[in-house]
Design an enzyme around this catalytic site. Structure first.
Site, PDB file in Angstrom:
ATOM      1  N   GLY A   1       0.834  -1.208   0.000  1.00 10.20           N
ATOM      2  CA  GLY A   1       0.000   0.000   0.000  1.00 10.20           C
ATOM      3  C   GLY A   1       0.863   1.251   0.000  1.00 10.20           C
TER       4      GLY A   1
ATOM      5  N   ARG B   1      13.762   9.840  -2.202  1.00 12.30           N
ATOM      6  CA  ARG B   1      14.691  10.969  -2.386  1.00 12.30           C
ATOM      7  C   ARG B   1      15.908  10.830  -1.480  1.00 12.30           C
ATOM      8  NH1 ARG B   1      15.086  15.736   0.544  1.00 12.30           N
ATOM      9  NH2 ARG B   1      15.745  17.635  -0.561  1.00 12.30           N
TER      10      ARG B   1
ATOM     11  N   ARG C   1       1.221  -4.915  -5.856  1.00 14.93           N
ATOM     12  CA  ARG C   1       1.314  -6.197  -5.168  1.00 14.93           C
ATOM     13  C   ARG C   1       1.747  -7.201  -6.241  1.00 14.93           C
ATOM     14  NH1 ARG C   1      -2.646  -3.522  -1.680  1.00 14.93           N
ATOM     15  NH2 ARG C   1      -1.480  -3.422   0.251  1.00 14.93           N
TER      16      ARG C   1
ATOM     17  N   ASP D   1       4.559  -4.988   6.205  1.00 16.49           N
ATOM     18  CA  ASP D   1       5.150  -6.260   6.627  1.00 16.49           C
ATOM     19  C   ASP D   1       5.148  -7.330   5.535  1.00 16.49           C
ATOM     20  OD1 ASP D   1       2.456  -6.649   6.803  1.00 16.49           O
ATOM     21  OD2 ASP D   1       2.448  -7.279   8.905  1.00 16.49           O
ATOM     22  N   GLY D   2       4.193  -7.279   4.609  1.00 19.67           N
ATOM     23  CA  GLY D   2       4.217  -8.202   3.468  1.00 19.67           C
ATOM     24  C   GLY D   2       5.477  -7.977   2.644  1.00 19.67           C
TER      25      GLY D   2
ATOM     26  N   THR E   1       3.894   2.860   5.726  1.00 21.66           N
ATOM     27  CA  THR E   1       2.470   2.499   5.730  1.00 21.66           C
ATOM     28  C   THR E   1       1.717   3.446   6.659  1.00 21.66           C
ATOM     29  OG1 THR E   1       0.864   0.889   6.562  1.00 21.66           O
ATOM     30  CG2 THR E   1       3.101   0.617   7.343  1.00 21.66           C
TER      31      THR E   1
ATOM     32  N   ASP F   1      -0.741   2.758   8.354  1.00 14.92           N
ATOM     33  CA  ASP F   1      -1.385   2.037   9.458  1.00 14.92           C
ATOM     34  C   ASP F   1      -0.589   2.023  10.764  1.00 14.92           C
ATOM     35  OD1 ASP F   1      -3.288   1.417   7.532  1.00 14.92           O
ATOM     36  OD2 ASP F   1      -2.376  -0.498   7.035  1.00 14.92           O
TER      37      ASP F   1
ATOM     38  N   ASP G   1       1.402  -0.144  11.676  1.00 13.57           N
ATOM     39  CA  ASP G   1       1.229  -1.496  12.223  1.00 13.57           C
ATOM     40  C   ASP G   1       2.478  -2.372  12.078  1.00 13.57           C
ATOM     41  OD1 ASP G   1       1.130  -1.759   9.484  1.00 13.57           O
ATOM     42  OD2 ASP G   1      -0.600  -3.087   9.457  1.00 13.57           O
TER      43      ASP G   1
ATOM     44  N   ARG H   1     -27.010  15.231  14.278  1.00 13.72           N
ATOM     45  CA  ARG H   1     -26.907  13.841  13.843  1.00 13.72           C
ATOM     46  C   ARG H   1     -25.773  13.138  14.572  1.00 13.72           C
ATOM     47  NH1 ARG H   1     -26.802  15.279   7.669  1.00 13.72           N
ATOM     48  NH2 ARG H   1     -29.013  15.144   7.176  1.00 13.72           N
TER      49      ARG H   1
ATOM     50  N   ARG I   1      -6.217  -1.441   8.715  1.00 18.21           N
ATOM     51  CA  ARG I   1      -6.271  -2.908   8.620  1.00 18.21           C
ATOM     52  C   ARG I   1      -6.667  -3.503   9.971  1.00 18.21           C
ATOM     53  NH1 ARG I   1      -1.480  -5.245   4.871  1.00 18.21           N
ATOM     54  NH2 ARG I   1      -0.109  -4.330   6.408  1.00 18.21           N
TER      55      ARG I   1
ATOM     56  N   GLU J   1     -11.154   0.224  10.763  1.00 16.68           N
ATOM     57  CA  GLU J   1     -11.443  -0.675   9.635  1.00 16.68           C
ATOM     58  C   GLU J   1     -11.578  -2.136  10.077  1.00 16.68           C
ATOM     59  OE1 GLU J   1      -8.111  -0.537   6.939  1.00 16.68           O
ATOM     60  OE2 GLU J   1      -9.143  -1.647   5.371  1.00 16.68           O
TER      61      GLU J   1
ATOM     62  N   ARG K   1     -25.594   8.800  10.448  1.00 18.30           N
ATOM     63  CA  ARG K   1     -25.000   8.662   9.112  1.00 18.30           C
ATOM     64  C   ARG K   1     -23.620   8.017   9.222  1.00 18.30           C
ATOM     65  NH1 ARG K   1     -29.215  10.240   7.537  1.00 18.30           N
ATOM     66  NH2 ARG K   1     -29.741  11.906   6.073  1.00 18.30           N
TER      67      ARG K   1
HETATM   68  P1  ADP Z   1       2.428  -4.483   2.588  1.00 18.51           P
HETATM   69  O1  ADP Z   1       3.881  -4.476   2.233  1.00 18.51           O
HETATM   70  O2  ADP Z   1       1.868  -3.093   2.603  1.00 18.51           O
HETATM   71  O3  ADP Z   1       2.152  -5.283   3.827  1.00 18.51           O
HETATM   72  P2  ADP Z   1       1.417  -6.695   0.935  1.00 18.51           P
HETATM   73  O4  ADP Z   1       1.128  -7.567   2.086  1.00 18.51           O
HETATM   74  O5  ADP Z   1       0.430  -6.627  -0.163  1.00 18.51           O
HETATM   75  O6  ADP Z   1       1.657  -5.170   1.368  1.00 18.51           O
HETATM   76  O7  ADP Z   1       2.820  -7.152   0.337  1.00 18.51           O
HETATM   77  C1  ADP Z   1       3.397  -6.509  -0.770  1.00 18.51           C
HETATM   78  C2  ADP Z   1       4.117  -7.518  -1.621  1.00 18.51           C
HETATM   79  O8  ADP Z   1       5.140  -8.160  -0.855  1.00 18.51           O
HETATM   80  C3  ADP Z   1       3.255  -8.670  -2.127  1.00 18.51           C
HETATM   81  O9  ADP Z   1       2.549  -8.352  -3.297  1.00 18.51           O
HETATM   82  C4  ADP Z   1       4.286  -9.760  -2.385  1.00 18.51           C
HETATM   83  O10 ADP Z   1       4.937  -9.555  -3.618  1.00 18.51           O
HETATM   84  C5  ADP Z   1       5.274  -9.524  -1.253  1.00 18.51           C
HETATM   85  N1  ADP Z   1       4.931 -10.429  -0.138  1.00 18.51           N
HETATM   86  C6  ADP Z   1       3.873 -10.336   0.700  1.00 18.51           C
HETATM   87  N2  ADP Z   1       3.839 -11.351   1.579  1.00 18.51           N
HETATM   88  C7  ADP Z   1       4.904 -12.127   1.291  1.00 18.51           C
HETATM   89  C8  ADP Z   1       5.428 -13.349   1.830  1.00 18.51           C
HETATM   90  N3  ADP Z   1       4.840 -13.976   2.850  1.00 18.51           N
HETATM   91  N4  ADP Z   1       6.545 -13.856   1.277  1.00 18.51           N
HETATM   92  C9  ADP Z   1       7.155 -13.233   0.253  1.00 18.51           C
HETATM   93  N5  ADP Z   1       6.711 -12.090  -0.310  1.00 18.51           N
HETATM   94  C10 ADP Z   1       5.603 -11.541   0.188  1.00 18.51           C
END
Ligand code: ADP
Length: 320
Positions: A11, A21, A72, A103-104, A125, A127, A129, A162, A171, A223, A244
């Site tokens: 994200g 930069r 992603r 973290d992904g 991010t 978040d 988080d 209201r 998340r 969320e 609302r």
């Molecule tokens: P964020 O980095 O914001 O947490 P995502 O969870 O969508 O976002 O992860 C971004 C990208 O990182 C994914 O599209 C994927 O390419 C990679 N990724 C996510 N999870 C894993 C994982 N468990 N192992 C390896 N690569 C991952």
């Protein structure tokens, strides 16, 4: 280390440009060649790299989003994808990479290190988080955007007497909700980290407020709890107060980064480059006790971060 790359993944968040930069400028300061990688891990797999220099990152500090784009990448979750990414990195002569994301993306960075490309992760991010870091780039800008939006909603909620129920992002985490709730004087704040019940935590404060002659109120819902449209209906049915729901959505991810995000992103970008220069890899740049430090990616991902109890207590005291 002569050549490094930088990419943004997952994200987007305001301040990612300030981080790019910083990596490019600090890299140039140390005489490194720096490549920008487009569209996150997709761009690495597809060879979408372009050389950047101090001038190519002019005028981006104040811009929201990420000039490198983010994405992603499913292919990257497979071993073959990671292998391909490392091969492309070799073709461009990368000795190291900085990944800005959540973290992904950090899991991806860990896999790159294991496959032979030294990588440093930088938390970007809204978040907030990331467990090993008190702060993530984008959080402050997001909070200010939410503050502006909720202040405006309060104006109209008050005029029409209201109840406004506002869903904010985050998340599974309530960091945005708790801080924004305090900053905006929300009567009710619901976060996924704390148990809540409709009757006790939502209905009761609204009815008490009504009995004191006040009909408008602001309810901030994270969320991770969701369901604000149904909640508005239920409040209206049970209190007779017009209600609302507003889901703030992606407005929270945009905008020019605040001073805090620009400065922290710049500091973290510098730290990431210096870690690569020291021959380090598989580290997350993070903030601990207001200092910029680094931790092992695996250890960082395994850490737990609590929603600050003092803020939860404060929010309660402020809504007497
Ligand atoms: P964020 O980095 O914001 O947490 P995502 O969870 O969508 O976002 O992860 C971004 C990208 O990182 C994914 O599209 C994927 O390419 C990679 N990724 C996510 N999870 C894993 C994982 N468990 N192992 C390896 N690569 C991952």
């Amino acid at each position: 280390v002569r050549t490094i790359g930088v990419l943004t993944s997952g994200g987007d968040a305001p301040g990612m440009n300030a981080a790019i930069r910083s990596v490019v400028r600090v890299g140039s300061y140390y005489g490194l060649k720096v490549f920008g990688v487009r569209r996150g891990y997709n761009g690495l797999i597809n060879g979408e790299l372009e050389e950047m220099n101090a001038r190519s990152v002019s005028e981006i500090l104040q811009r929201g989003g990420t000039i490198l784009q983010t994405a992603r990448c499913l292919e990257f979750k497979e071993e073959a994808g990671v292998k391909k990414a490392v091969e492309i990195a070799k073709v461009f002569g990368l000795d190291g990479l900085v990944v800005v994301g959540g973290d992904g993306s950090f899991r991806g960075a860990r896999d790159l290190c294991a496959a032979g490309l030294p990588t440093i992760a930088l938390p970007g991010t809204i978040d907030n988080d990331i467990s090993c870091s008190e702060y993530t780039v984008g959080y402050d800008t997001c909070l200010n955007t939410v503050k502006d939006a909720v202040d405006k909603i309060r104006d109209t909620a008050q005029s029409h007497e209201r109840c406004s129920i506002i869903e904010v992002m985050g998340r599974a985490a309530g960091y945005i909700a708790i801080q924004a709730g305090i900053a905006c004087g929300a009567e009710v704040i619901l976060v996924p980290e704390r148990k809540w019940s409709f009757d006790e935590d939502v209905l009761r404060p609204i009815l008490e407020s009504k009995s004191r002659g006040r009909k408008h109120s602001i309810i901030i819902v994270a969320e991770g709890i969701g369901g604000v449209i149904e909640m508005a209906k239920e409040i209206e049915e049970k209190t007779g107060i017009e209600s609302r729901a507003t889901i703030l959505g992606h407005v929270q991810r945009g905008g020019s980064p605040t001073v805090r995000d620009r400065v922290v992103a710049s500091e973290m970008g510098c730290k990431a480059v210096e870690l690569l220069l020291e021959g380090k890899q598989n580290r997350i740049v993070c903030m601990q006790q207001h200092e910029i430090v680094d931790v092992d990616i695996e250890e960082g991902l395994a850490m737990k971060k609590e929603l600050p109890q003092n803020l939860v207590d404060l929010a309660k005291k402020l809504t007497v």
